[in-house]
Design a protein around this motif. Structure first.
Motif, PDB file in Angstrom:
ATOM      1  N   VAL C  79      62.818   5.729  36.677  1.00  0.00           N
ATOM      2  CA  VAL C  79      60.766   5.855  36.390  1.00  0.00           C
ATOM      3  C   VAL C  79      60.538   4.650  36.964  1.00  0.00           C
ATOM      4  N   ARG C  80      59.114   5.049  37.903  1.00  0.00           N
ATOM      5  CA  ARG C  80      58.409   3.876  38.548  1.00  0.00           C
ATOM      6  C   ARG C  80      57.406   4.037  37.264  1.00  0.00           C
ATOM      7  N   LEU C  81      56.756   3.022  36.979  1.00  0.00           N
ATOM      8  CA  LEU C  81      54.790   3.442  36.418  1.00  0.00           C
ATOM      9  C   LEU C  81      53.754   3.731  37.252  1.00  0.00           C
ATOM     10  N   VAL C  82      52.898   4.358  37.403  1.00  0.00           N
ATOM     11  CA  VAL C  82      51.752   4.538  38.419  1.00  0.00           C
ATOM     12  C   VAL C  82      51.251   3.917  37.823  1.00  0.00           C
ATOM     13  N   PRO C  83      50.005   2.982  37.657  1.00  0.00           N
ATOM     14  CA  PRO C  83      48.879   2.655  37.052  1.00  0.00           C
ATOM     15  C   PRO C  83      47.561   3.911  37.535  1.00  0.00           C
ATOM     16  N   TRP C  84      47.330   4.463  37.657  1.00  0.00           N
ATOM     17  CA  TRP C  84      46.435   5.375  37.697  1.00  0.00           C
ATOM     18  C   TRP C  84      44.666   5.166  37.869  1.00  0.00           C
ATOM     19  N   ALA C  85      44.306   4.596  38.926  1.00  0.00           N
ATOM     20  CA  ALA C  85      42.359   4.234  38.763  1.00  0.00           C
ATOM     21  C   ALA C  85      41.957   4.947  40.004  1.00  0.00           C
ATOM     22  N   GLU C  86      42.889   5.791  40.641  1.00  0.00           N
ATOM     23  CA  GLU C  86      42.150   5.310  42.381  1.00  0.00           C
ATOM     24  C   GLU C  86      41.361   6.709  42.316  1.00  0.00           C
ATOM     25  N   PRO C  87      40.359   6.543  43.048  1.00  0.00           N
ATOM     26  CA  PRO C  87      39.634   8.146  42.911  1.00  0.00           C
ATOM     27  C   PRO C  87      40.097   8.574  44.227  1.00  0.00           C
ATOM     28  N   ILE C  88      39.519   9.789  43.700  1.00  0.00           N
ATOM     29  CA  ILE C  88      40.091  10.852  44.114  1.00  0.00           C
ATOM     30  C   ILE C  88      40.409  11.352  45.357  1.00  0.00           C
ATOM     31  N   GLU C  89      39.186  10.610  45.637  1.00  0.00           N
ATOM     32  CA  GLU C  89      39.140  10.527  47.961  1.00  0.00           C
ATOM     33  C   GLU C  89      40.315   9.627  48.325  1.00  0.00           C
ATOM     34  N   THR C  90      40.442   8.843  47.533  1.00  0.00           N
ATOM     35  CA  THR C  90      41.403   8.232  48.323  1.00  0.00           C
ATOM     36  C   THR C  90      42.908   8.559  47.743  1.00  0.00           C
ATOM     37  N   GLY C  91      43.159   8.597  46.394  1.00  0.00           N
ATOM     38  CA  GLY C  91      44.441   8.574  46.250  1.00  0.00           C
ATOM     39  C   GLY C  91      44.703  10.711  46.265  1.00  0.00           C
ATOM     40  N   MET C 123      39.172   6.967  32.076  1.00  0.00           N
ATOM     41  CA  MET C 123      40.197   6.613  31.430  1.00  0.00           C
ATOM     42  C   MET C 123      40.779   7.146  31.972  1.00  0.00           C
ATOM     43  N   GLU C 124      40.819   8.910  31.992  1.00  0.00           N
ATOM     44  CA  GLU C 124      42.438   9.633  32.216  1.00  0.00           C
ATOM     45  C   GLU C 124      41.140  10.308  33.371  1.00  0.00           C
ATOM     46  N   PRO C 125      41.835  10.552  34.495  1.00  0.00           N
ATOM     47  CA  PRO C 125      41.320  11.736  35.718  1.00  0.00           C
ATOM     48  C   PRO C 125      41.756  13.531  35.140  1.00  0.00           C
ATOM     49  N   ARG C 126      41.228  14.066  35.772  1.00  0.00           N
ATOM     50  CA  ARG C 126      41.323  15.909  35.662  1.00  0.00           C
ATOM     51  C   ARG C 126      42.075  16.164  35.664  1.00  0.00           C
ATOM     52  N   LEU C 127      42.431  15.197  37.523  1.00  0.00           N
ATOM     53  CA  LEU C 127      43.826  16.448  37.848  1.00  0.00           C
ATOM     54  C   LEU C 127      44.412  15.507  37.715  1.00  0.00           C
ATOM     55  N   LEU C 128      44.741  14.032  36.483  1.00  0.00           N
ATOM     56  CA  LEU C 128      46.410  13.389  36.087  1.00  0.00           C
ATOM     57  C   LEU C 128      46.980  15.026  35.585  1.00  0.00           C
ATOM     58  N   SER C 129      46.195  15.716  34.436  1.00  0.00           N
ATOM     59  CA  SER C 129      47.276  16.490  33.407  1.00  0.00           C
ATOM     60  C   SER C 129      47.229  17.473  34.578  1.00  0.00           C
ATOM     61  N   LEU C 130      46.574  17.709  35.940  1.00  0.00           N
ATOM     62  CA  LEU C 130      46.736  19.361  35.660  1.00  0.00           C
ATOM     63  C   LEU C 130      47.921  19.424  37.745  1.00  0.00           C
ATOM     64  N   VAL C 131      47.898  18.114  38.254  1.00  0.00           N
ATOM     65  CA  VAL C 131      49.202  18.158  39.092  1.00  0.00           C
ATOM     66  C   VAL C 131      50.035  18.482  39.418  1.00  0.00           C
ATOM     67  N   PRO C 132      50.595  16.932  38.706  1.00  0.00           N
ATOM     68  CA  PRO C 132      51.540  16.366  38.696  1.00  0.00           C
ATOM     69  C   PRO C 132      52.592  18.078  37.825  1.00  0.00           C
ATOM     70  N   PRO C 133      54.006  18.384  38.329  1.00  0.00           N
ATOM     71  CA  PRO C 133      54.950  19.327  37.913  1.00  0.00           C
ATOM     72  C   PRO C 133      54.878  18.903  36.164  1.00  0.00           C
ATOM     73  N   ILE C 134      55.328  17.287  35.858  1.00  0.00           N
ATOM     74  CA  ILE C 134      55.341  17.645  34.072  1.00  0.00           C
ATOM     75  C   ILE C 134      54.093  17.107  33.785  1.00  0.00           C
ATOM     76  N   HIS C 135      53.007  17.321  32.755  1.00  0.00           N
ATOM     77  CA  HIS C 135      52.476  16.736  31.337  1.00  0.00           C
ATOM     78  C   HIS C 135      52.766  16.104  30.134  1.00  0.00           C
ATOM     79  N   LEU C 136      52.852  15.046  29.979  1.00  0.00           N
ATOM     80  CA  LEU C 136      53.158  14.499  28.764  1.00  0.00           C
ATOM     81  C   LEU C 136      51.376  14.594  28.578  1.00  0.00           C
TER      82      LEU C 136
END
Lengths: 246, 470, 200
Positions: C79-91, C123-136
């Motif tokens: 499993v690859r780690l993806v540090p997320w810091a991108e604005p939604i416009e580009t990510g 630090m933690e954008p809203r969509l992180l807890s919403l869009v991916p199918p698994i939320h930890l």
């Protein structure tokens, strides 16, 4: 508090005209329970049909007649949850802001539904003399919800040793009478009564009872039209029969 | 001639499939609510709190709305006031046009139904996409919600399968609920990704902090309010509450009363657009406050109680009439008991006054209501307003249902029943002429036998039994 | 603000242990998963995701847990780690298309209902807890309170709300067809809570 020795009996227009035996049984029960029962001559109707139809002025005129007929300070016993509800819950609103407001409030404070009076005031215990019997009970919405006294009728039935009281499926649901509702929305009313009658039938009860003759007129008429089904009795009639069986 | 309502009632009663679907669902919801309030004392305590919080909010409505505007604006939202549905639609359109949005993704919102927003936007060339599963089903089928919480409750899985098969031929045909749900997810995913504008309703708006509270289970509401660049929230002006600490009791009342859940999957509290440094969230949040007749309702101290409603739908779940008809027969945006008091006030007694008559006043609604709206009492009030000879209630939408013949009938009725003498004469006569009593009494005897007067009324019998008369 | 409805805070006196137990029970009842973890929690996360065949785990690159996660991540994990810091416009496209799982922290939890409290933000954008199918979600059990009422009063939320505050109670679900509950509608299909055993 000592239980009252004398009551006024408000018979209701439906019982007066169509089901006098229910009223008579209620009065006999009260008398046997040791209460002097007086029937005021001036009574007619509580005014509920007009009140529920929005004709407040007409309801008030008729209600005024009852204020006169039921004046004084003796308790008023009513063999109907919905008429008792009218006198107790709605008279104060009906007369709010009029010269008769105080009288209406005073009356409201003296009104009891029959089973409520038998259980909560007199703590009357009937002696069951009849054979085993399965009874379906339909509590009227006024008794159940408006007055919150369905437990009184249930308690009386429990006190009859040989009677097994059952509530039909969806027991707390309205039978579909609703006074003028049955005329204004006949299809809905018939659908509700039909479902209720079916639920009552499937209890296998021999007798259907209620505190209210309005529900019984609706359900009894529906059961009779379908044919068969339980006998239909006001709870006062059943209580009288059970306590005076051969 | 039967009224329009009665015709709809007949066709509603006649649809066996809908009747079965609705009854099953209502029984289920009633059972779930009962299980969610195992302790009657706690339930009554919460209901009393809910009533007090909502009553306070209404008592201070103008002041709280001003506060809400100030706090929301302070949080960076833009607040718009709409007197009518048409104004609200226009405001939404202007926002979308300014953003160049061609599509609007929508979370579930009854106020947007009230506005007729989807049809309005379609006429302006903007596609509104319902994303809630139930609303999506209805949009595909060209239908309107039949329940305010469970909008597609009248449909079963086979009807949905047939609909999806027709609308999404590219997806494999499934009849199982999981498969249908997965299909909706697949179809909507791309919509969520691509949308530039989203719309939601509001369950509660907190004046103190300028916070919009939205509850939901699917996540589509969060997606509509977080993924696009602009979020438009629409709410009726009555949805405001004073303080944030009043939210928890209302939330628990709402979710337990609506679906028997202790809490929904998501409670989404929005207090403004994306802030500096934040990486997502809309850059604009617009709040449209819709009046649409509510001020009139508000102006009457008794009818005002209508506005306490938190739109949980428990009144319809517990209503014996709704259970037999479903929502469509009402012909209004808000069906069921709450609709029967709200719609005549919003639309006028002449147009919707009959709804107030379509009730037995059984009281099951008021018993279930989490904020204790006295629905039967308000139905009674509206029946009076509809026929009173001196219509002077400025608070109501205009309209009278008073007709000469029934009015005369009630006058005669009172003339008889107000006089013991006349009443005795007539009741005695009825007994004597009982053999003349009709066997058929219009609609009554279509399904029942006719009642027959007793030979002698009670008033005569009591004497023979030795009872005293006074 | 004055008002008729002065509220006593609705709360329960549950001990720490009962609070955690109730939280877990309530969350499991709505199909949430609860796992107790120790200091090697990043390895557990890696294993859980590998089992599920997830290829990428996103997390807020500046989140509190970021350093510990990357430090403890097994180098051999598929499993690859993806540090997320991108604005939604580009990510946006990557988030919707490529990320199977996201890990976030939380601001507390509610024992009564099994709810997690998240304040997404910089630090933690809203969509992180919403869009991916698994939320930890990593949860410190000391942050569990009995009710929402207790928690929001204690944390003085009314003094300043974030742009977005969330209660999350289980994976996304719907009962819109025949009142039958189905999980994984538009939001995450799985919600996995890692309760961190106290380090003492």
């Amino acid at each position: 508090m000592r239980p009252p020795t004398e009551v006024l009996f408000f018979g209701t227009c439906l019982i007066d005209l169509l089901f006098p035996q229910a009223g008579l049984s209620a009065m006999r029960l009260l008398r046997e329970a040791g209460v002097r029962v007086i029937y005021p001559r001036g009574q007619t109707c509580c005014g509920q049909p007009a009140w529920n139809s929005g004709y407040r002025e007409e309801a008030r005129r008729v209600a005024l007649t009852q204020l006169d007929a039921l004046a004084g300070d003796r308790p008023v016993v009513v063999p109907s949850g919905s008429c008792a509800g009218m006198l107790r819950v709605h008279y104060p609103s009906l007369f709010a802001g009029t010269a008769d407001e105080a009288r209406a409030k005073a009356l409201a404070g003296r009104v009891y539904e029959l089973t409520e009076f038998l259980v909560r005031v007199l703590d009357w215990h009937p002696k069951d003399l009849g054979p085993p019997l399965r009874v379906a009970v339909h509590h009227s919405c006024s008794a159940r919800r408006e007055l919150g006294i369905a437990d009184a009728a249930a308690a009386l039935l429990r006190r009859l040793d040989q009677v097994e009281a059952v509530e039909p499926d969806h027991g707390s649901e309205c039978c579909g009478f609703g006074g003028t509702f049955a005329i204004k929305q006949p299809e809905l009313s018939a659908a509700m009564a039909g479902d209720k009658a079916e639920a009552i039938r499937s209890t296998g009860a021999q007798v259907l009872v209620s505190q209210d003759c309005g529900c019984l007129m609706n359900l009894g008429g529906t059961l009779a039209r379908q044919g068969g089904g339980p006998r239909v009795r006001h709870i006062a009639e059943l209580l009288w029969e059970r306590t005076h069986a051969e | 001639m039967p009224s329009e309502l009665r015709l709809r009632v007949e066709s509603g009663l006649g649809n066996g499939r809908v009747r079965v679907n609705i009854r099953r669902a209502m029984d289920h919801l009633v059972h779930k609510r009962a299980a969610a309030f195992p302790d009657a004392e706690e339930r009554e305590g919460l209901r009393a709190q809910g009533e007090a919080i909502r009553a306070e909010a209404l008592a201070r409505l103008p002041e709280l709305l001003e506060t809400l505007e100030r706090t929301c604006t302070g949080n960076g939202m833009r607040v718009h006031w709409a007197e009518t549905a048409a104004e609200a639609n226009r405001i939404a359109l202007d926002i979308l046009r300014a953003k160049g949005a061609r599509t609007l993704i929508k979370g579930k919102s009854m106020v947007s139904e009230e506005m007729g927003l989807n049809a309005f936007l379609a006429a302006e060339g903007i596609e509104a996409v319902e994303t809630d599963l139930g609303e999506l089903i209805l949009q595909l089928g060209g239908e309107r919600p039949s329940h305010i919480i469970a909008p597609a409750i009248h449909k079963d899985r086979y009807e949905v399968a047939e609909l999806f098969g027709r609308c999404f031929p590219e997806l494999p045909y499934r009849e199982d609920i999981e498969g249908l749900t997965a299909a909706a997810r697949a179809v909507m995913r791309e919509r969520f990704r691509a949308a530039t504008a989203g719309l939601s309703g509001v369950n509660f708006a907190v004046a103190e902090t300028g916070t919009l509270c939205l509850v939901e289970n699917e996540g589509n509401g969060r997606l509509c309010t977080s993924a696009p660049d602009v979020h438009i929230a629409v709410m009726g002006i009555e949805k405001v509450i004073a303080r944030l600490d009043q939210l928890p009791p209302l939330l628990t009342l709402l979710t337990r009363s609506a679906t028997g859940q202790p809490v929904t999957t998501y409670v989404n509290l929005i207090s403004g657009p994306r802030r500096a440094g934040e990486r997502d969230g809309p850059s604009e949040v617009h709040l449209i406050l819709l009046d649409n007749g509510r001020s009139r309702v508000y102006a009457d101290p008794e009818l005002r109680d209508t506005l306490r409603c938190i739109r949980c739908g428990a009144c319809m779940n517990h209503c014996p009439i709704y259970a037999r008809l479903g929502g469509h027969a009402y012909g209004t945006v808000y069906p069921g008991p709450i609709g029967s008091i709200l719609e005549p006030q919003l639309q006028g007694l002449d147009r919707q006054g009959e709804l107030a008559e379509a009730s037995t006043l059984c009281g099951a609604c008021a018993e279930a209501c989490p904020v204790k709206i006295p629905i039967p009492k308000l139905l009674n009030r509206l029946r009076w307003e509809a026929v009173r000879p001196d219509p002077d209630a400025p608070t109501l939408a205009p309209g009278s249902r008073r007709r000469a013949l029934p009015a005369l009938g009630w006058w005669l009725w009172a003339w008889v029943y107000a006089s013991p003498g006349r009443y005795r004469a007539i009741s005695t006569l009825a007994g004597r002429l009982r053999w003349l009593a009709p066997r058929r009494l219009g609609a009554w005897t279509r399904s029942r036998t006719a009642p027959v007067p007793a030979p002698r009324p009670l008033s005569r019998l009591v004497e023979a039994e030795g009872f005293e008369r006074e | 603000m004055p008002g008729a409805a002065e509220l006593t805070v609705r709360r329960f006196d549950w001990g720490a242990e009962e609070q955690t137990a109730r939280f877990s029970q309530a969350l499991v009842a709505v199909q949430g998963q609860v796992i107790e973890v120790g200091a090697d929690w990043p390895r557990r996360v890696a294993d859980l995701l590998a089992e599920r065949g997830a290829g990428r785990l996103a997390f807020g690159s500046e989140a509190e847990l970021a350093a510990e996660l990357t430090r403890g991540w097994p180098p051999d994990s598929p499993v690859r780690l993806v540090p997320w810091a991108e604005p939604i416009e580009t990510g946006r496209d990557r988030l919707f298309g490529e990320i199977e799982a996201a890990l976030t922290g939380c601001r507390g939890a509610i024992a009564e209902t099994g709810s997690l409290i998240l304040w997404p933000g910089r630090m933690e954008p809203r969509l992180l807890s919403l869009v991916p199918p698994i939320h930890l979600v990593l949860l410190d059990p000391r942050e569990i309170r009995s009710t929402l009422h207790e928690l929001l009063v204690e944390q003085a939320w009314s003094a300043g709300m974030p742009s977005n505050a969330l209660l999350i109670t289980g994976p996304s679900k719907s009962a819109d067809i025949e009142q039958t509950l189905t999980y994984g509608v538009h939001g995450p299909k799985e919600l996995i809570v890692l309760i961190r055993a106290s380090s003492d």
